[in-house]
Design a protein around this motif. Structure first.
Motif, short mmCIF file in Angstrom:
data_model
loop_
_atom_site.label_atom_id
_atom_site.label_comp_id
_atom_site.label_asym_id
_atom_site.label_seq_id
_atom_site.Cartn_x
_atom_site.Cartn_y
_atom_site.Cartn_z
N ASP A 124 61.54 41.06 9.76
CA ASP A 124 60.51 41.55 8.75
C ASP A 124 60.55 40.11 7.79
N LEU A 125 61.71 39.42 7.75
CA LEU A 125 61.71 37.98 6.85
C LEU A 125 60.64 37.19 7.39
N ALA A 126 60.72 37.20 8.89
CA ALA A 126 59.95 36.12 9.46
C ALA A 126 58.54 36.27 9.11
N ARG A 127 58.24 37.61 9.22
CA ARG A 127 56.64 38.21 9.07
C ARG A 127 56.32 37.71 7.75
N ILE A 128 57.05 37.90 6.65
CA ILE A 128 56.94 37.32 5.26
C ILE A 128 56.69 35.89 5.30
N SER A 129 57.85 35.07 5.70
CA SER A 129 57.70 33.75 5.65
C SER A 129 56.31 33.26 6.32
N LYS A 130 56.18 33.76 7.52
CA LYS A 130 54.68 33.33 8.38
C LYS A 130 53.43 33.69 7.60
N ALA A 131 53.45 34.76 6.82
CA ALA A 131 52.23 35.16 6.05
C ALA A 131 52.13 34.52 4.67
N THR A 132 53.26 33.82 4.08
CA THR A 132 53.05 33.33 2.91
C THR A 132 53.26 31.70 2.67
#
Length: 370
Positions: A124-132
């Motif tokens: 989930d943190l990876a998803r947030i990092s990729k998105a932002t």
């Protein structure tokens, strides 16, 4: 996957580590502004406080976090159950994205065993990092003993170290995402599990080079005792950050000297509660919580005492009312409001950059001091 130990694990780490974010290697100079102590996805319900005398017996745990309740929730942020859980992925993306828009580069996400969501996933943190586009450094470690399960409390020092080394060097989840920093929360007096966790963190640091952040309780002498303990295990001061100093040291000359002494003993100290400006501190009703202006004045006094190279700043966002979408300042507060205030109070731009960029970058890349 079996836990790897000894030289095999250390070799694996040395070949892959360069300030490990959830998306992989990041050269320290590319991190930009770093928030060294935050939470993006967290479950703090074990710390729910419904007994503070200021509530006068009122049952508030079930209140929703709404505009109508915002003033109350800000004052009693740890007493409303919904408020102490950050689990909305899309809103988290928006909040971290706002930090990026403000000029932010990196967030250290400090949710460790004892305060991770039941469905905790570094993915989930990876998803947030990729998105932002914000670098997120995930954390391994243990929260204070009262938050830990019976199973964790019975772990040996070596078992705790193996867990942390695995999360650093091998990773977890389907993507094998790795942690880039450690966090150990402590009580005063130190509990047995916390003593084991500190020793395990020292072992992990010496084998991997990963930095250690400590929450040293709410008394002014405990940071020194913890520092002595970590030093006795062979950890260098440049690898250690003492977080939450603004909840233990009040605004007086004696405590300013103590903080200065702590810096001069070699570690970093983190005024990590910026944005929390309610003078009522529910975790210690006898302590008057400082304002951001008082934090800035204290940091200026520490700079004047030669402590510049040992200062870090952050917010420790852990509650919904601190997110912008729920009426809070959000992760951009340090850049949007505090950095300009630093300059207004006579700080040089280079001094602000040292505190918000260079110091946390250097702390995160402390492996040279092993």
């Amino acid at each position: 996957m079996a836990v790897q130990t000894g030289k095999t694990l250390q070799s694996h780490f040395i070949n892959t580590y360069n300030n490990l974010s959830v998306l992989g290697k990041v050269p320290s100079e590319e991190l930009g502004v770093v928030l060294p102590h935050e939470h993006i996805l967290v479950d703090y319900t074990t710390g729910l406080d419904t007994t503070t005398s200021f509530l006068n017996g009122r049952d508030v745990a079930g209140l929703p976090v709404t505009m109508e309740n915002l003033g109350f929730t800000r004052r009693f942020m740890y007493s409303v159950r919904e408020n102490v859980v950050l689990d909305e992925i899309e809103k988290a993306e928006t909040e971290v994205g706002l930090y990026k828009t403000s000029g932010g580069g990196c967030i250290c996400e400090m949710s460790v065993v004892g305060m991770r969501r039941k469905e905790h996933s570094f993915d989930d943190l990876a998803r947030i990092s990729k998105a932002t586009g914000v670098h997120i450094v995930s954390t391994t470690g243990f929260y204070s003993e009262s938050f830990l399960s019976a199973e964790i409390k019975t772990m040996s020092v070596q078992s705790m170290a193996e867990l942390m080394k695995t999360e650093v060097a091998i990773g977890s989840g389907p993507m094998g995402l790795k942690c880039g920093v450690m966090y150990i929360a402590c009580s005063d007096p130190l509990k047995e599990t916390e003593k084991k966790a500190l020793e395990a963190a020292a072992i992990t640091h010496k084998e991997t080079g990963v930095a250690i952040q400590v929450a040293p309780g709410r008394t002014t002498d405990l940071p020194f005792r913890i520092l002595d303990r970590l030093y006795s295990y062979g950890v260098h001061g440049q690898a250690i950050s003492m977080s939450h100093v603004d909840r233990a040291f009040s605004d007086c000359e004696t405590n300013l000297k103590l903080m200065s002494d702590l810096c001069h003993r070699g570690c970093y100290i983190n005024h990590s509660l910026f944005g929390k400006e309610c003078s009522h501190y529910p975790c210690n009703e006898d302590f008057d919580f400082p304002s951001d202006a008082q934090r800035i004045a204290r940091i200026k006094a520490l700079v004047d005492r030669g402590c510049l190279d040992h200062l870090l700043v952050s917010h420790d966002i852990v509650c919904r009312n601190e997110w912008a979408c729920y009426g809070g300042y959000g992760y951009g507060h340090m850049l949007d409001h505090i950095a300009p205030k630093f300059l207004n109070r006579g700080f040089q731009r280079a001094t602000v950059d040292r505190i918000m960029r260079e110091n946390p970058q250097r702390w995160l890349t402390c492996s040279e001091f092993r």
